[in-house]
Design an enzyme around this catalytic site. Structure first.
Site, PDB file in Angstrom:
ATOM      1  N   ASN A   7      36.001  11.961  38.064  1.00  0.00           N
ATOM      2  CA  ASN A   7      36.380  11.311  37.669  1.00  0.00           C
ATOM      3  C   ASN A   7      35.344  10.064  37.179  1.00  0.00           C
ATOM      4  OD1 ASN A   7      38.251   9.106  36.662  1.00  0.00           O
ATOM      5  ND2 ASN A   7      39.823   9.850  37.859  1.00  0.00           N
ATOM      6  N   GLU A  34      39.685  11.479  33.627  1.00  0.00           N
ATOM      7  CA  GLU A  34      40.013  10.288  32.874  1.00  0.00           C
ATOM      8  C   GLU A  34      38.511   9.953  31.289  1.00  0.00           C
ATOM      9  OE1 GLU A  34      41.565   6.123  34.480  1.00  0.00           O
ATOM     10  OE2 GLU A  34      40.928   7.605  35.464  1.00  0.00           O
ATOM     11  N   ASP A 147      40.636  15.040  39.551  1.00  0.00           N
ATOM     12  CA  ASP A 147      41.727  15.095  40.078  1.00  0.00           C
ATOM     13  C   ASP A 147      43.558  14.799  40.360  1.00  0.00           C
ATOM     14  OD1 ASP A 147      42.499  12.136  40.452  1.00  0.00           O
ATOM     15  OD2 ASP A 147      41.850  10.657  39.451  1.00  0.00           O
ATOM     16  N   ASN A 149      44.874  13.303  42.507  1.00  0.00           N
ATOM     17  CA  ASN A 149      45.568  12.277  42.866  1.00  0.00           C
ATOM     18  C   ASN A 149      47.081  12.052  43.865  1.00  0.00           C
ATOM     19  OD1 ASN A 149      45.571   9.737  41.766  1.00  0.00           O
ATOM     20  ND2 ASN A 149      45.896  10.556  39.535  1.00  0.00           N
ATOM     21  N   ASP A 218      39.869  13.790  44.902  1.00  0.00           N
ATOM     22  CA  ASP A 218      39.129  14.997  44.200  1.00  0.00           C
ATOM     23  C   ASP A 218      38.905  15.478  44.668  1.00  0.00           C
ATOM     24  OD1 ASP A 218      38.948  12.813  40.948  1.00  0.00           O
ATOM     25  OD2 ASP A 218      38.502  11.653  43.550  1.00  0.00           O
ATOM     26  N   ASP A 247      34.833   4.329  39.937  1.00  0.00           N
ATOM     27  CA  ASP A 247      35.064   4.078  40.744  1.00  0.00           C
ATOM     28  C   ASP A 247      35.745   5.488  41.684  1.00  0.00           C
ATOM     29  OD1 ASP A 247      37.439   5.146  39.321  1.00  0.00           O
ATOM     30  OD2 ASP A 247      38.782   3.795  39.863  1.00  0.00           O
ATOM     31  N   HIS A 248      35.114   6.520  40.917  1.00  0.00           N
ATOM     32  CA  HIS A 248      35.032   8.512  42.110  1.00  0.00           C
ATOM     33  C   HIS A 248      33.923   8.874  42.160  1.00  0.00           C
ATOM     34  CE1 HIS A 248      39.128   9.082  41.134  1.00  0.00           C
ATOM     35  NE2 HIS A 248      39.150   8.234  40.914  1.00  0.00           N
TER      36      HIS A 248
END
Length: 274
Positions: A7, A34, A147, A149, A218, A247-248
């Site tokens: 991501n 993303e 991802d 989530n 992920d 941030d991943h």
């Protein structure tokens, strides 16, 4: 054969990070989520200079998924989940890479929950579950990467008691993910590292990465025919620490496929602290 998911959290804003990671690790297939970029702004030329061809499904400001393949061109099979062709959110892309089908997905976050966004997440998961069953029925080797989530279990989150009401960890979310995996999919990284503390996402706030206070959201799921070929899996945690990084962190698996030599790696973990 190395297949990764990442991501990127804004493709054009983090293009130098992506190119650095691709050049350093050279995955054969990279699934990105993303993108936050419209279709026409995808940096195909910059990726081609590194030897990658791509298929992408962009969207202005939000969402977006792409599959990059080193040394060959991915063949697009499906754009968006087939049950919902009118969905305006760019979250699903399916391609063929040689004999393997790769599904790249960015599952809805769903917060705040309960509410309309959580309802959309659960509907999307139901559609994914039905489509995933058809993928298994095709008998084609499949990797579903992205991802999701979804925090599958309490082991996959730092201080799980703080997440019980979050859409990523709510009972309904985890139950849907369990139903998906129970179809016959294998959670690759957890299979090879059943007891390890593994996180793939770290918030930008409260020094989460430095404290190793993260989430595992992920995932790479394998269809049954690929499981015997699984040789290695890891998280590139160092990439999360790079300047202006997502941030991943990238997550990857390695398959002994077409006699590709295995490049085993020890899962990288950081010290766990409060």
């Amino acid at each position: 054969m190395r297949i990764a998911t990442y991501n990127i959290n804004g493709l054009n804003a983090r293009l130098p990070v992506l190119l650095r990671w691709l050049e350093k690790t050279q995955p054969d297939v990279a699934c990105l989520q993303e993108l936050k970029s419209p279709q026409e702004r995808f940096p195909a030329d910059a990726l081609r200079e590194l030897g990658y061809e791509a298929v992408w499904h962009g969207q202005k400001s939000w969402n977006g998924v792409a599959v990059l393949v080193r040394g060959s061109t991915p063949i697009e099979v499906q754009r968006g989940l087939p049950e919902d062709p009118d969905d305006t959110q760019s979250r699903y892309l399916e391609v063929d890479v040689g004999r393997i089908r790769v599904a790249c997905l960015y599952l809805p976050n769903g917060n705040p929950a309960p509410g309309p966004k959580f309802d959309y997440k659960l509907r999307w998961m139901e559609q994914l579950i039905r489509h995933a069953q058809s993928l298994l029925a095709s008998d084609k080797p499949v990797v579903m990467a992205g991802d999701f989530n979804v925090i599958p279990t309490a082991r996959d989150v730092y201080k799980p008691e703080r997440w019980v009401d979050d859409a990523l960890f709510r009972e309904e979310t985890r139950a849907a993910f369990e139903r998906l995996v129970a179809q016959g999919w294998t959670d690759a990284i957890r299979t090879l590292h059943p007891e390890a503390v593994i996180y793939t996402y770290f918030d930008y706030f409260r020094n989460a990465f430095q404290r190793h206070a993260g989430l595992r959201i992920d995932h790479l799921l394998l269809s049954p025919s690929l499981v015997p070929h699984l040789r290695a899996a890891a998280v590139d945690l160092d990439v999360r620490g790079w300047e202006k990084s997502s941030d991943h962190a990238p997550v990857w698996i390695e398959l002994d496929w077409k006699n590709t030599a295995s490049r085993r790696a020890t899962l990288k973990t950081a010290p766990h602290s409060d």
